[in-house]
Design a protein around this motif. Structure first.
Motif, short mmCIF file in Angstrom:
data_model
loop_
_atom_site.label_atom_id
_atom_site.label_comp_id
_atom_site.label_asym_id
_atom_site.label_seq_id
_atom_site.Cartn_x
_atom_site.Cartn_y
_atom_site.Cartn_z
N GLY A 77 -0.16 12.23 -4.97
CA GLY A 77 -1.41 11.39 -6.00
C GLY A 77 -2.67 10.73 -5.52
N ASP A 78 -3.04 10.06 -5.98
CA ASP A 78 -4.49 9.50 -5.77
C ASP A 78 -4.63 10.04 -3.57
OD1 ASP A 78 -6.63 9.76 -4.92
OD2 ASP A 78 -6.82 7.80 -6.03
N SER B 194 -5.13 1.80 0.93
CA SER B 194 -5.17 1.19 0.24
C SER B 194 -4.76 -0.27 -0.16
CB SER B 194 -5.56 1.98 -1.18
OG SER B 194 -4.53 1.59 -2.06
N ASP B 195 -5.50 -0.74 -0.64
CA ASP B 195 -4.99 -2.18 -0.82
C ASP B 195 -5.59 -2.23 -2.93
OD1 ASP B 195 -8.45 -1.64 -2.06
OD2 ASP B 195 -9.43 -3.68 -1.20
N LYS B 196 -4.88 -1.58 -3.02
CA LYS B 196 -4.60 -1.25 -4.97
C LYS B 196 -3.33 -0.51 -4.63
CE LYS B 196 -8.96 -1.05 -6.53
NZ LYS B 196 -9.68 -1.65 -5.41
N GLU B 197 -2.52 -0.87 -6.14
CA GLU B 197 -1.53 -0.17 -6.46
C GLU B 197 -1.34 1.08 -6.48
OE1 GLU B 197 2.61 -1.53 -8.54
OE2 GLU B 197 0.97 -0.87 -10.13
N VAL C 214 3.24 2.24 -5.82
CA VAL C 214 4.09 1.46 -4.84
C VAL C 214 3.15 0.43 -3.61
CG1 VAL C 214 2.07 3.29 -3.45
CG2 VAL C 214 3.91 2.59 -1.83
N GLU C 215 3.46 -0.54 -4.07
CA GLU C 215 2.50 -1.76 -3.82
C GLU C 215 1.25 -1.57 -2.73
OE1 GLU C 215 5.57 -1.27 -2.44
OE2 GLU C 215 5.80 -2.50 -0.72
N PRO C 216 -0.27 -2.21 -2.79
CA PRO C 216 -0.76 -2.02 -1.74
C PRO C 216 -0.55 -2.35 -0.19
CG PRO C 216 -1.70 -4.14 -3.51
CD PRO C 216 -0.30 -3.08 -3.87
N TRP C 217 -1.06 -1.46 -0.30
CA TRP C 217 -0.89 -0.98 1.88
C TRP C 217 0.71 -0.65 2.22
CZ3 TRP C 217 -5.11 0.06 3.80
CH2 TRP C 217 -5.72 -0.54 3.99
N GLY C 218 1.72 -0.26 0.81
CA GLY C 218 3.19 0.27 0.50
C GLY C 218 2.76 0.96 1.59
#
Length: 462
Positions: free
Chosen positions: A391-392, A415-418, A450-454
């Motif tokens: 991913g990123d 990160s705090d973003k999906e 994947v959710e933030p901090w997943g």
């Protein structure tokens, strides 16, 4: 010791900053070369390679603050999967210049006695036997850089100490409850080795965590470590420090301050996940091959002084970085007292401040990770590591660990973003076991979120 006062950390911070400069926010992480199991030093005890460490703060662990009271937690810790217990210093604490009501663990009065606040030597020997009977290991925290301000050696061996301008025993750094030992004195070195050997021979411990190891010369460690290991079982030697001379002098493991601070900056959104690669690249040119890193999100210093767990890795941030510490290459993971509860406050350092147990909100999370490490060779300290891009790379940190036909894929959203995940590598597709979903899960090239901090951990070939 309170590392906010340690000058050695300036070097660690400079190292981290240099690493960060090497990785810009626009540059994706390069695939790190796999490290071969054959490069790991043969001197490491085999038992630590898939092991783990749990730091015990006896003073704050129970209302009683004793060894016997702590022993009542052994069943629980064993069930959670803890392998090695590191006890903060168990020696008597000096009274002169004492900070707070009980003083610092690290102002040792007598190296060959047990702190009476914790119990008796018989209590300690019984506890070690109980721990060993469960197949677990024991480390004690050792303070070789300095003594307390009224240590027995100050009157019996005044020549063991560095002198200040007035000819008096010098204070170690600005810790006015301590006195600096003089490693130019060979008799002092012999006495220090004898004191350490006392605990190995009399109580059967399995190794030492050496406080302020970075300020003790390598020539001493090159003498001491072989002397401690002579005629005994394999000892594990952990240095509080990140200098390259420490593993070269015989230590099995060092502190990864540079990686820890990089993790903090990633958690704060100040640096991309790729900065972790920069630190790892720096290690490869700095340490002997096979050096073990002690990965953690908290310890006694970080908890009491620097808001670890309730600050830098608070809330949802804790889990992905904890998974990182439990699954990263060349490492052994550390859990600090109370992290399984979790205790989300700073424990007092010089006074009684018992933590409370009962919820164990993270116990299953940690148990799952500790069990995986114990049974899967792919997470051993000497297993290979390979970075993968799913991913990123600025937000998603993913890697594969492999050994002896076993394979684990770790995907962390730092990160705090999906984030969107796409596993394109054919060798990683199939139906691996999703560790935290407790089931086999189809993994194809189809994108997923994947959710933030997943975090996701896949185990292959189970």
């Amino acid at each position: 010791m309170n590392k906010t006062l340690l000058p050695a950390l300036l070097g660690a911070l400079a190292f981290t900053q240099a690493c960060e400069q090497a990785t810009t926010s626009k540059t994706p992480a390069a695939a790190a070369p796999a490290t071969s199991a054959a490069t790991v030093q043969s001197t490491h005890p085999n038992w630590i390679l898939q092991g783990n460490i749990y730091e015990v703060n006896v003073r704050q662990y129970t209302p009683e603050g004793t060894l016997n009271a702590f022993a009542k937690h052994l069943d629980r810790l064993q069930k959670m999967g803890v392998q090695t217990l590191w006890f903060m210093p168990i020696n008597p604490i000096s009274k002169e210049g004492r900070k707070g009501s009980l003083g610092s663990y690290y102002a040792v009065q007598d190296y060959t006695k047990l702190n009476p606040e914790f119990g008796t030597m018989a209590d300690w020997q019984r506890l070690v036997q109980d721990i060993h009977g469960r197949g677990m290991k024991v480390l004690i925290d050792w303070v070789p850089n300095h003594t307390g301000a009224d240590a027995r050696w100050l009157t019996q061996h005044p020549g063991f100490f560095v002198k200040d301008k007035k000819g008096q025993p010098a204070v170690a750094f600005d810790w006015d409850d301590t006195r600096q030992l003089d490693y130019k004195n060979p008799e002092m070195q012999d006495s220090m080795i004898a004191a350490m050997r006392y605990w190995v021979d009399k109580t059967g411990i399995d190794g030492f965590r050496c406080d302020v190891a970075w300020n003790v010369p390598g020539t001493f460690w090159k003498r001491a470590i072989p002397a401690l290991e002579k005629g005994s079982k394999d000892l594990f030697m952990l240095a509080e420090g990140d200098s390259a001379y420490l593993p070269k002098s015989g230590f099995d493991a060092v502190y990864p301050w540079h990686m820890f601070h990089a993790m903090e900056k990633v958690a704060a959104g100040k640096r991309p996940a790729t900065s972790l690669d920069s630190v790892r690249t720096g290690w490869q040119g700095m340490y002997p091959k096979g050096t073990i890193e002690l990965y953690f999100t908290s310890n006694h210093d970080e908890n009491s002084w620097n808001k670890a767990d309730y600050g830098s890795f608070a809330g949802a941030k804790h889990a992905p970085f904890a998974v990182f510490t439990q699954t990263m290459a060349d490492g052994v993971p550390l859990i600090y007292s109370g992290q399984e509860e979790p205790v989300l406050r700073p424990l007092k350092f010089f006074d009684r401040d018992p933590m409370s147990f009962g919820k164990y909100g993270r116990a299953k999370f940690y148990s799952t990770l500790l069990d995986l490490r114990k049974r899967n060779p792919a997470l051993a300290a000497d297993a290979s590591f390979r970075k993968v891009s799913v991913g990123d790379d600025r937000a998603v940190y993913a890697y594969v660990r492999e050994k002896a036909g076993h394979k684990v894929l770790v995907i962390l959203n730092l990160s705090d973003k999906e984030q969107t995940i796409t596993v394109k590598e054919p060798g990683l597709q199939g139906t691996p076991h999703n560790l935290f979903m407790y089931t086999a899960e189809p993994l194809t090239e189809k994108p997923w979120q994947v959710e933030p901090w997943g975090y996701v951990v896949y185990e292959y070939g189970r």
